[in-house]
Design an enzyme around this catalytic site. Structure first.
Site, PDB file in Angstrom:
ATOM      1  N   LYS A 154      -0.583  54.442  71.183  1.00 12.46           N
ATOM      2  CA  LYS A 154      -0.750  55.677  70.642  1.00 12.46           C
ATOM      3  C   LYS A 154       0.372  56.248  69.978  1.00 12.46           C
ATOM      4  O   LYS A 154       0.379  57.100  68.868  1.00 12.46           O
ATOM      5  CB  LYS A 154      -0.840  56.438  72.099  1.00 12.46           C
ATOM      6  N   ASN A 155       1.483  55.802  70.430  1.00 15.99           N
ATOM      7  CA  ASN A 155       3.022  56.479  70.279  1.00 15.99           C
ATOM      8  C   ASN A 155       3.304  55.810  68.579  1.00 15.99           C
ATOM      9  O   ASN A 155       4.233  56.485  68.061  1.00 15.99           O
ATOM     10  CB  ASN A 155       4.092  56.075  71.115  1.00 15.99           C
ATOM     11  N   ARG A 210       3.703  66.990  71.993  1.00 18.74           N
ATOM     12  CA  ARG A 210       5.076  67.034  70.998  1.00 18.74           C
ATOM     13  C   ARG A 210       4.954  66.383  69.997  1.00 18.74           C
ATOM     14  O   ARG A 210       5.588  66.731  68.769  1.00 18.74           O
ATOM     15  CB  ARG A 210       5.856  66.375  72.124  1.00 18.74           C
ATOM     16  N   CYS A 267       7.923  70.261  78.719  1.00 22.63           N
ATOM     17  CA  CYS A 267       6.565  69.592  79.196  1.00 22.63           C
ATOM     18  C   CYS A 267       6.791  69.234  80.614  1.00 22.63           C
ATOM     19  O   CYS A 267       8.099  69.304  81.004  1.00 22.63           O
ATOM     20  CB  CYS A 267       6.254  68.325  78.290  1.00 22.63           C
ATOM     21  N   ARG A 314      13.180  68.269  76.981  1.00 21.27           N
ATOM     22  CA  ARG A 314      12.707  67.796  75.896  1.00 21.27           C
ATOM     23  C   ARG A 314      12.736  68.608  74.543  1.00 21.27           C
ATOM     24  O   ARG A 314      11.890  68.844  73.994  1.00 21.27           O
ATOM     25  CB  ARG A 314      11.167  67.402  75.677  1.00 21.27           C
ATOM     26  N   PRO A 315      14.280  68.817  74.253  1.00 21.36           N
ATOM     27  CA  PRO A 315      14.292  69.592  73.264  1.00 21.36           C
ATOM     28  C   PRO A 315      14.281  68.752  71.734  1.00 21.36           C
ATOM     29  O   PRO A 315      14.116  67.644  71.875  1.00 21.36           O
ATOM     30  CB  PRO A 315      15.919  69.893  73.589  1.00 21.36           C
ATOM     31  N   VAL A 316      14.440  69.528  70.589  1.00 14.70           N
ATOM     32  CA  VAL A 316      14.234  68.990  69.318  1.00 14.70           C
ATOM     33  C   VAL A 316      15.473  69.386  68.444  1.00 14.70           C
ATOM     34  O   VAL A 316      15.585  69.035  67.344  1.00 14.70           O
ATOM     35  CB  VAL A 316      12.979  69.380  68.716  1.00 14.70           C
ATOM     36  N   ASP A 317      16.633  69.437  69.341  1.00 16.64           N
ATOM     37  CA  ASP A 317      17.918  69.615  68.676  1.00 16.64           C
ATOM     38  C   ASP A 317      18.489  68.611  67.547  1.00 16.64           C
ATOM     39  O   ASP A 317      18.813  68.639  66.560  1.00 16.64           O
ATOM     40  CB  ASP A 317      19.062  70.007  69.477  1.00 16.64           C
ATOM     41  N   ASP A 339       8.142  54.682  79.936  1.00 11.47           N
ATOM     42  CA  ASP A 339       6.865  55.065  80.095  1.00 11.47           C
ATOM     43  C   ASP A 339       5.739  54.095  80.990  1.00 11.47           C
ATOM     44  O   ASP A 339       4.706  54.055  81.066  1.00 11.47           O
ATOM     45  CB  ASP A 339       6.186  54.929  78.832  1.00 11.47           C
ATOM     46  N   ARG A 357      -5.691  61.357  77.097  1.00 15.90           N
ATOM     47  CA  ARG A 357      -5.022  61.669  75.895  1.00 15.90           C
ATOM     48  C   ARG A 357      -4.223  60.300  75.599  1.00 15.90           C
ATOM     49  O   ARG A 357      -3.911  59.916  74.299  1.00 15.90           O
ATOM     50  CB  ARG A 357      -3.698  62.507  76.477  1.00 15.90           C
TER      51      ARG A 357
HETATM   52  C1  EPZ Z   1       8.725  58.966  72.695  1.00 11.48           C
HETATM   53  O1  EPZ Z   1       9.132  60.428  73.174  1.00 11.48           O
HETATM   54  C2  EPZ Z   1       7.423  58.846  73.419  1.00 11.48           C
HETATM   55  N1  EPZ Z   1       6.515  59.872  72.750  1.00 11.48           N
HETATM   56  C3  EPZ Z   1       7.658  59.189  74.626  1.00 11.48           C
HETATM   57  O2  EPZ Z   1       6.248  58.705  75.372  1.00 11.48           O
HETATM   58  C4  EPZ Z   1       8.588  58.208  75.367  1.00 11.48           C
HETATM   59  O3  EPZ Z   1       8.509  58.196  76.712  1.00 11.48           O
HETATM   60  C5  EPZ Z   1       9.888  58.393  74.915  1.00 11.48           C
HETATM   61  O4  EPZ Z   1       9.588  58.129  73.437  1.00 11.48           O
HETATM   62  C6  EPZ Z   1      10.811  57.314  75.208  1.00 11.48           C
HETATM   63  O5  EPZ Z   1      10.459  56.047  74.870  1.00 11.48           O
HETATM   64  C7  EPZ Z   1       5.966  59.565  71.527  1.00 11.48           C
HETATM   65  O6  EPZ Z   1       6.217  58.779  71.004  1.00 11.48           O
HETATM   66  C8  EPZ Z   1       5.078  60.542  71.133  1.00 11.48           C
HETATM   67  P1  EPZ Z   1      13.055  60.680  72.974  1.00 11.48           P
HETATM   68  P2  EPZ Z   1      10.370  61.293  72.403  1.00 11.48           P
HETATM   69  O7  EPZ Z   1      13.336  61.529  71.874  1.00 11.48           O
HETATM   70  O8  EPZ Z   1      10.340  60.774  71.109  1.00 11.48           O
HETATM   71  C9  EPZ Z   1      16.141  63.980  74.567  1.00 11.48           C
HETATM   72  C10 EPZ Z   1       4.403  58.959  76.646  1.00 11.48           C
HETATM   73  O9  EPZ Z   1       4.007  58.908  77.887  1.00 11.48           O
HETATM   74  N2  EPZ Z   1      16.288  64.649  73.251  1.00 11.48           N
HETATM   75  O10 EPZ Z   1      13.417  59.192  72.620  1.00 11.48           O
HETATM   76  O11 EPZ Z   1      10.188  62.742  72.674  1.00 11.48           O
HETATM   77  C11 EPZ Z   1      14.956  64.127  75.456  1.00 11.48           C
HETATM   78  O12 EPZ Z   1      14.608  65.136  76.109  1.00 11.48           O
HETATM   79  C12 EPZ Z   1       5.562  59.610  75.963  1.00 11.48           C
HETATM   80  O13 EPZ Z   1       3.490  58.382  75.801  1.00 11.48           O
HETATM   81  C13 EPZ Z   1      16.847  65.562  73.309  1.00 11.48           C
HETATM   82  O14 EPZ Z   1      17.866  65.915  74.065  1.00 11.48           O
HETATM   83  O15 EPZ Z   1      11.528  60.687  73.312  1.00 11.48           O
HETATM   84  C14 EPZ Z   1      14.884  62.772  76.402  1.00 11.48           C
HETATM   85  O16 EPZ Z   1      15.667  63.106  77.310  1.00 11.48           O
HETATM   86  C15 EPZ Z   1       6.448  60.654  77.217  1.00 11.48           C
HETATM   87  N3  EPZ Z   1      17.149  66.214  72.025  1.00 11.48           N
HETATM   88  C16 EPZ Z   1      15.891  61.635  75.472  1.00 11.48           C
HETATM   89  O17 EPZ Z   1      16.283  62.403  74.390  1.00 11.48           O
HETATM   90  C17 EPZ Z   1      16.224  65.735  70.899  1.00 11.48           C
HETATM   91  O18 EPZ Z   1      16.392  66.357  69.729  1.00 11.48           O
HETATM   92  C18 EPZ Z   1      14.771  60.697  74.847  1.00 11.48           C
HETATM   93  O19 EPZ Z   1      13.878  61.204  74.169  1.00 11.48           O
HETATM   94  C19 EPZ Z   1      15.364  64.526  71.176  1.00 11.48           C
HETATM   95  C20 EPZ Z   1      15.298  64.112  72.469  1.00 11.48           C
END
Ligand code: EPZ
Length: 419
Positions: free
Chosen positions: A22-23, A92, A116, A121-124, A306, A398
């Site tokens: 999926k991811n 997201r 969520c 989960r910010p996007v900064d 995950d 999902r």
């Molecule tokens: C991906 O999420 C996956 N989702 C998640 O799977 C997975 O848990 C995660 O990677 C970690 O492996 C998809 O691929 C759609 P990150 P993502 O950016 O990209 C923080 C599932 O169950 N962060 O690696 O959102 C964030 O809050 C899902 O399938 C910021 O602070 O994960 C987290 O604490 C859930 N600012 C950490 O970084 C940002 O701009 C890692 O998140 C981006 C992230």
């Protein structure tokens, strides 16, 4: 809302086809917006999240056709550069259309994904990377409004901590930028290399994906391509853990050991016997209880967040106590109280849960709170005495393709109750 009724206690035997990840599918689908030529994706799982992203891509102008697990996307013309709240808030990964729209059309307006169930989960980091590439970004009424009047330019991006989403989003934007981009401290999840392989098949010039530094040489345009989505490592791990709880032997068709990272030795230490075969992985659980193992979730190749919930379900009936530390998301233990309703002995202190194994869990009504938490309840239920009713199963739809069918085929007593 549908429910799943499960009567536990039957060992699992048979073959489970592992679906495309999926991811990965969600990111390579977003890549289709980068080109006016068709992108054919094979091994795409039929999931609610995939359908949701399809709706969004169609809204931007992509034409889509699905045949079996082959999805063809053709974004000949972009007819809208706006991704509305209703289509982004539920998932997201939809936010990833921002980079491609900006790269191709020099502007985009995309709703912020919002928080969520598993954390803020910010996007900064995504926005910082796009800004470094020359985008001018404004936040207004919950939307990111971005423009790159002179086009995106290559930049040196250094992520302060590993982020899968920010790494992928930067790649998606940088492939059409002018000049070179580097991403330091990049995420190394297998889905990153998969996205790079898809983009390279479309004519991008990406090297180093799968390592900590990725280089992208911008190109003027991308062309038609075909790409096969890699197998889902989280689905693989989840079915392996189900065998850990029920006993039996499953062949996980299409699964690959190297995608499991640290989860593979952890599962073996817990007592599973895992062999690579010509068709995938064979997972067997010899007689007796699983051994308890301590884990800490980490970016790949560490133990994946995950699989943390599913592992907790497996440890609930292991011999001894297991410590489970979650370091990626700040609120990812919602399955703990639900597992406790089934008799699990779990105490949570901040980011660490201690699970004291009991002989057997007992079926109970439980509520699924997010995708992976839902799967942990299914795993627990498969081993529990009596019936478990898992409420709110839309979370499972999902991310786990044909779950009941795959499990029932291997001997589980599982039934969807429509409401
Ligand atoms: C991906 O999420 C996956 N989702 C998640 O799977 C997975 O848990 C995660 O990677 C970690 O492996 C998809 O691929 C759609 P990150 P993502 O950016 O990209 C923080 C599932 O169950 N962060 O690696 O959102 C964030 O809050 C899902 O399938 C910021 O602070 O994960 C987290 O604490 C859930 N600012 C950490 O970084 C940002 O701009 C890692 O998140 C981006 C992230």
């Amino acid at each position: 809302m549908d429910k799943l009724a499960i009567i536990g206690g039957r060992p699992l035997y048979g073959v489970v086809p592992i679906s495309g990840a999926k991811n990965s599918a969600l990111k390579v689908m977003a890549a289709s917006l980068l080109s006016d030529a068709p992108l054919t994706l094979t091994n795409v799982p039929r999931l609610a999240d995939v359908d949701m992203l399809l709706k969004l891509l169609e809204q931007h102008g992509a034409q889509a056709s699905f045949e079996g697990s082959t999805l063809t996307l053709h974004a000949k013309d972009i007819i809208s550069t706006e991704a509305p709240y209703d289509l982004v808030r539920k998932m997201r990964a939809s936010f990833n259309v921002l980079g491609p729209l900006l790269a191709r059309e020099s502007k985009a307006k995309v709703s912020l994904p919002g928080g969520c169930a598993i954390g803020a989960r910010p996007v900064d980091l995504h926005l910082k990377a796009l800004t470094a590439m020359g985008a001018v970004i404004e936040l207004d009424e919950g939307y990111v409004i971005a423009e790159a009047p002179d086009g995106l330019k290559g930049a040196a991006i250094s992520l302060p901590f590993v982020s899968v989403g920010a790494t992928e989003h930067t790649m998606l934007a940088a492939v059409l930028a002018k000049g070179d981009t580097s991403i330091d401290n990049a995420a190394r999840e297998p889905e990153i290399a998969d996205l790079a392989a898809c983009l390279n098949a479309m004519g991008a010039k990406i090297s180093g994906a799968g390592g900590t530094t990725i280089h992208i040489e911008g190109v003027d345009r991308l062309h038609a391509a075909e790409h096969e989505v890699l197998p889902d490592r989280i689905e693989t791990g989840a079915y392996a853990m189900a065998v850990g709880v029920t006993g039996g032997e499953l062949t996980l068709k299409g699964a690959k050991a190297d995608l499991l990272g640290a989860a593979l030795p952890v599962l073996e230490e817990a007592g599973l016997v895992i062999d690579e075969t010509d068709v995938g992985l064979r997972v067997r659980k010899p007689e007796g209880l699983c051994k308890s193992v301590d884990i800490i979730t980490q970016p790949f190749p560490g133990f994946p967040t995950d699989l943390q919930a599913q592992f907790m379900a497996m440890m609930a009936t292991a011999d001894g106590a297991s410590s489970i530390k979650e370091t990626i998301f700040e609120n990812r233990f919602m399955h703990a109280p639900e597992l406790s309703r089934m008799g699990a002995k779990i105490s949570v202190d901040g980011q660490t849960a201690t699970v004291r194994g009991v002989k057997r869990l007992k079926g109970a009504p439980v509520m699924a709170t997010d995708l992976r938490a839902s799967m942990s309840l299914i795993i627990a239920a498969l081993g529990a005495e009596g019936q478990t009713m898992v409420n709110r199963v839309y979370h499972l739809d999902r991310g786990f393709e044909r779950l009941e069918e795959k499990l029932a085929h291997c001997g589980a007593l599982i039934e969807r109750v429509k409401e």
